[in-house]
Design a protein around this motif. Structure first.
Motif, mmCIF file in Angstrom:
data_model
loop_
_atom_site.group_PDB
_atom_site.id
_atom_site.type_symbol
_atom_site.label_atom_id
_atom_site.label_comp_id
_atom_site.label_asym_id
_atom_site.label_seq_id
_atom_site.Cartn_x
_atom_site.Cartn_y
_atom_site.Cartn_z
ATOM 1 N N LYS A 209 43.027 36.358 26.045
ATOM 2 C CA LYS A 209 42.698 35.180 25.240
ATOM 3 C C LYS A 209 41.417 34.489 25.698
ATOM 4 O O LYS A 209 40.832 33.685 24.965
ATOM 5 C CB LYS A 209 43.863 34.189 25.254
ATOM 6 N N HIS A 210 40.967 34.799 26.920
ATOM 7 C CA HIS A 210 39.729 34.196 27.426
ATOM 8 C C HIS A 210 38.561 35.181 27.440
ATOM 9 O O HIS A 210 37.508 34.885 28.010
ATOM 10 C CB HIS A 210 39.947 33.666 28.839
ATOM 11 N N GLY A 211 38.744 36.350 26.838
ATOM 12 C CA GLY A 211 37.691 37.369 26.840
ATOM 13 C C GLY A 211 38.198 38.650 27.464
ATOM 14 O O GLY A 211 38.936 39.406 26.841
ATOM 15 N N PHE A 212 37.802 38.893 28.716
ATOM 16 C CA PHE A 212 38.353 40.026 29.441
ATOM 17 C C PHE A 212 39.860 39.848 29.617
ATOM 18 O O PHE A 212 40.383 38.723 29.537
ATOM 19 C CB PHE A 212 37.710 40.151 30.831
ATOM 20 N N SER A 213 40.542 40.956 29.888
ATOM 21 C CA SER A 213 41.969 40.881 30.169
ATOM 22 C C SER A 213 42.228 39.927 31.340
ATOM 23 O O SER A 213 41.465 39.902 32.314
ATOM 24 C CB SER A 213 42.503 42.276 30.516
ATOM 25 N N ASP A 214 43.298 39.150 31.244
ATOM 26 C CA ASP A 214 43.640 38.235 32.337
ATOM 27 C C ASP A 214 43.970 38.978 33.630
ATOM 28 O O ASP A 214 43.950 38.395 34.703
ATOM 29 C CB ASP A 214 44.834 37.359 31.937
ATOM 30 N N LYS A 215 44.265 40.274 33.518
ATOM 31 C CA LYS A 215 44.526 41.084 34.711
ATOM 32 C C LYS A 215 43.228 41.385 35.479
ATOM 33 O O LYS A 215 43.273 41.719 36.664
ATOM 34 C CB LYS A 215 45.203 42.401 34.324
ATOM 35 N N HIS A 216 42.100 41.285 34.778
ATOM 36 C CA HIS A 216 40.806 41.637 35.378
ATOM 37 C C HIS A 216 39.911 40.423 35.582
ATOM 38 O O HIS A 216 39.146 40.385 36.549
ATOM 39 C CB HIS A 216 40.063 42.631 34.483
ATOM 40 N N ARG A 217 40.002 39.461 34.679
ATOM 41 C CA ARG A 217 39.062 38.333 34.659
ATOM 42 C C ARG A 217 39.086 37.566 35.983
ATOM 43 O O ARG A 217 40.146 37.238 36.499
ATOM 44 C CB ARG A 217 39.427 37.400 33.503
ATOM 45 N N GLY A 218 37.889 37.328 36.525
ATOM 46 C CA GLY A 218 37.763 36.565 37.761
ATOM 47 C C GLY A 218 37.924 37.380 39.030
ATOM 48 O O GLY A 218 37.799 36.852 40.135
ATOM 49 N N GLN A 219 38.168 38.668 38.877
ATOM 50 C CA GLN A 219 38.421 39.516 40.044
ATOM 51 C C GLN A 219 37.109 39.999 40.688
ATOM 52 O O GLN A 219 36.124 40.252 40.017
ATOM 53 C CB GLN A 219 39.227 40.745 39.629
ATOM 54 N N LEU A 220 37.138 40.117 42.006
ATOM 55 C CA LEU A 220 36.109 40.838 42.752
ATOM 56 C C LEU A 220 36.771 42.124 43.221
ATOM 57 O O LEU A 220 37.652 42.101 44.073
ATOM 58 C CB LEU A 220 35.605 40.017 43.941
ATOM 59 N N MET A 221 36.374 43.247 42.622
ATOM 60 C CA MET A 221 37.034 44.521 42.866
ATOM 61 C C MET A 221 36.154 45.436 43.722
ATOM 62 O O MET A 221 35.043 45.790 43.309
ATOM 63 C CB MET A 221 37.344 45.231 41.541
ATOM 64 N N THR A 222 36.658 45.781 44.882
ATOM 65 C CA THR A 222 35.967 46.751 45.735
ATOM 66 C C THR A 222 36.632 48.104 45.555
ATOM 67 O O THR A 222 37.854 48.220 45.663
ATOM 68 C CB THR A 222 36.024 46.334 47.214
ATOM 69 N N LEU A 223 35.827 49.116 45.258
ATOM 70 C CA LEU A 223 36.367 50.454 45.023
ATOM 71 C C LEU A 223 35.707 51.465 45.951
ATOM 72 O O LEU A 223 34.500 51.667 45.908
ATOM 73 C CB LEU A 223 36.142 50.889 43.566
ATOM 74 N N THR A 224 36.517 52.087 46.782
ATOM 75 C CA THR A 224 36.067 53.197 47.620
ATOM 76 C C THR A 224 36.880 54.439 47.262
ATOM 77 O O THR A 224 37.796 54.378 46.449
ATOM 78 C CB THR A 224 36.269 52.896 49.112
ATOM 79 N N GLY A 225 36.545 55.541 47.895
ATOM 80 C CA GLY A 225 37.365 56.726 47.761
ATOM 81 C C GLY A 225 38.664 56.556 48.529
ATOM 82 O O GLY A 225 38.820 55.618 49.319
ATOM 83 N N PRO A 226 39.632 57.470 48.348
ATOM 84 C CA PRO A 226 40.957 57.311 48.942
ATOM 85 C C PRO A 226 41.113 57.879 50.359
ATOM 86 O O PRO A 226 42.177 57.765 50.936
ATOM 87 C CB PRO A 226 41.856 58.071 47.963
ATOM 88 N N MET A 227 40.039 58.501 50.896
ATOM 89 C CA MET A 227 40.157 59.124 52.214
ATOM 90 C C MET A 227 39.002 58.706 53.123
ATOM 91 O O MET A 227 37.843 58.743 52.723
ATOM 92 C CB MET A 227 40.151 60.656 52.094
ATOM 93 N N LEU A 228 39.349 58.291 54.351
ATOM 94 C CA LEU A 228 38.342 57.991 55.366
ATOM 95 C C LEU A 228 37.990 59.271 56.108
ATOM 96 O O LEU A 228 38.876 59.960 56.618
ATOM 97 C CB LEU A 228 38.880 56.960 56.364
ATOM 98 N N LEU A 229 36.699 59.580 56.191
ATOM 99 C CA LEU A 229 36.270 60.835 56.795
ATOM 100 C C LEU A 229 35.083 60.618 57.713
ATOM 101 O O LEU A 229 34.154 59.876 57.376
ATOM 102 C CB LEU A 229 35.855 61.835 55.701
ATOM 103 N N ASN A 230 35.114 61.282 58.886
ATOM 104 C CA ASN A 230 33.883 61.369 59.665
ATOM 105 C C ASN A 230 33.150 62.651 59.258
ATOM 106 O O ASN A 230 33.613 63.399 58.390
ATOM 107 C CB ASN A 230 34.173 61.315 61.178
ATOM 108 N N GLY A 231 32.012 62.902 59.871
ATOM 109 C CA GLY A 231 31.204 64.038 59.452
ATOM 110 C C GLY A 231 31.903 65.375 59.596
ATOM 111 O O GLY A 231 31.833 66.232 58.704
#
Length: 329
Positions: A209-231
């Motif tokens: 009702k405010h534009g973006f979905s209320d599930k997303h609006r106002g969010q700061l979303m950090t997205l990385t891959g699902p696995m931590l890896l060294n070289g």
């Protein structure tokens, strides 16, 4: 009501893939009325492909705020995907986009930032740290009563793109090496560009009702891959997927710069960004994963590194192994 979306920097890898996904994938394309790709160079192959898919290609010539605001108004966009360009004047151009969006009164804005910018040092990692300043300028709009821009907003911080590893395909093919300057033990979580595009597409087409979905609006979303890896772990996964031995080569930053200079077509901005991210890894500032937002928004899980190497096995496969397969050995 269909959503009209304007995507800046659509002539770059991220903007192109987000635009293409919206235009070609159900259910996203069913929610779109019009997509305008705002680009610096309309002659690129990316622009030609997006135009053939139905996007409106509009050139942005930086420097005139009034002109940029008018361009955004003419798109009749109610939603803006604001992607800072990989350009030497990234900060100035992005500031122009933010101010122009304010003047054009675009309510829904998803701003693409970068994971790690908040822990970057202003002297050691200045290009990464610039994203913090741009985020701050963007967030100030929320309290500005003269515009609707910022009222419905999302900040998306993707991590290190796994596709950056393709820059080392020549070394992988010639020598069986992955030469990245991340130190021997510290880890990082590569994220697939397709997952960043998938998350952005869900945000841009989500409605409330405010534009973006209320599930997303106002969010700061950090997205990385699902696995931590060294070289070494990264090279071991590549070896297992390719069926040939790959090794991690912990090169110096100077050597990494020389390698990247050839692979990035002397794109100084892209090269500096990558080198700064690698320095964050060496400092231990990337030893985390962040995937909850992706799962909560999309209902699925990000691509794992083994799936990435399988998808790009032709690019990484050493030439000797390719020849042996061709000879039936």
């Amino acid at each position: 009501m269909s959503r009209n979306i304007c995507i800046t920097s659509a002539d770059g890898n991220t903007g192109y893939l987000i635009t293409k996904l919206l235009l070609t994938t159900t259910p996203f394309k069913n929610k779109i009325g019009q997509i305008t790709a705002l680009v610096l160079d309309p002659t690129t192959q990316y622009c030609q492909q997006l135009q053939s898919l139905g996007a409106t290609i509009t050139q942005h010539i930086p420097g005139r705020m009034r002109d940029t605001a008018k361009i955004l108004q003419n798109t009749k966009a109610d939603t803006l995907m604001l992607i800072p360009p990989a350009h030497a004047s990234k900060v100035d151009i992005t500031m122009e986009y933010i101010e122009a969006a304010k003047r054009a009164n675009i309510q829904n804005v998803c701003f693409l930032s970068a994971a790690g910018c908040d822990v970057a040092d202003r002297e050691a990692q200045p290009r990464l740290r610039e994203f913090v300043d741009l985020e701050a300028m963007f967030m100030k709009l929320k309290g500005d009563e003269t515009t609707r821009t910022g009222y419905s907003s999302v900040i998306l911080r993707p991590g290190f793109y796994a596709e950056n590893l393709l820059l080392y395909a020549p070394q992988a093919q010639e020598e069986g090496l992955i030469p990245i300057p991340i130190g021997p033990k510290n880890k990082f979580p590569p994220v697939a560009l397709a997952d960043v595009a998938q998350l952005a597409a869900h945000i841009l087409t989500g409605k409330g009702k405010h534009g973006f979905s209320d599930k997303h609006r106002g969010q700061l979303m950090t997205l990385t891959g699902p696995m931590l890896l060294n070289g070494d772990e990264l090279a071991q996964i590549a070896s297992n997927c390719l069926g040939v031995e790959m090794k991690f080569d912990d090169v110096s930053e100077n050597e990494a710069r020389r390698v990247l200079r050839f692979q990035t077509d002397n794109d100084v901005t892209e090269m500096q960004y990558l080198l700064e991210y690698y320095s964050l890894v060496r400092e231990g500032k990337t030893n985390y994963i962040s995937t909850n937002c992706f799962h909560d928004v999309t209902g699925s899980h990000p691509l794992k590194p083994p799936e990435f190497f399988k998808a790009y096995q032709d690019e990484f496969m050493p030439k000797k192994a390719i020849q042996r397969k061709a000879d039936g050995v």
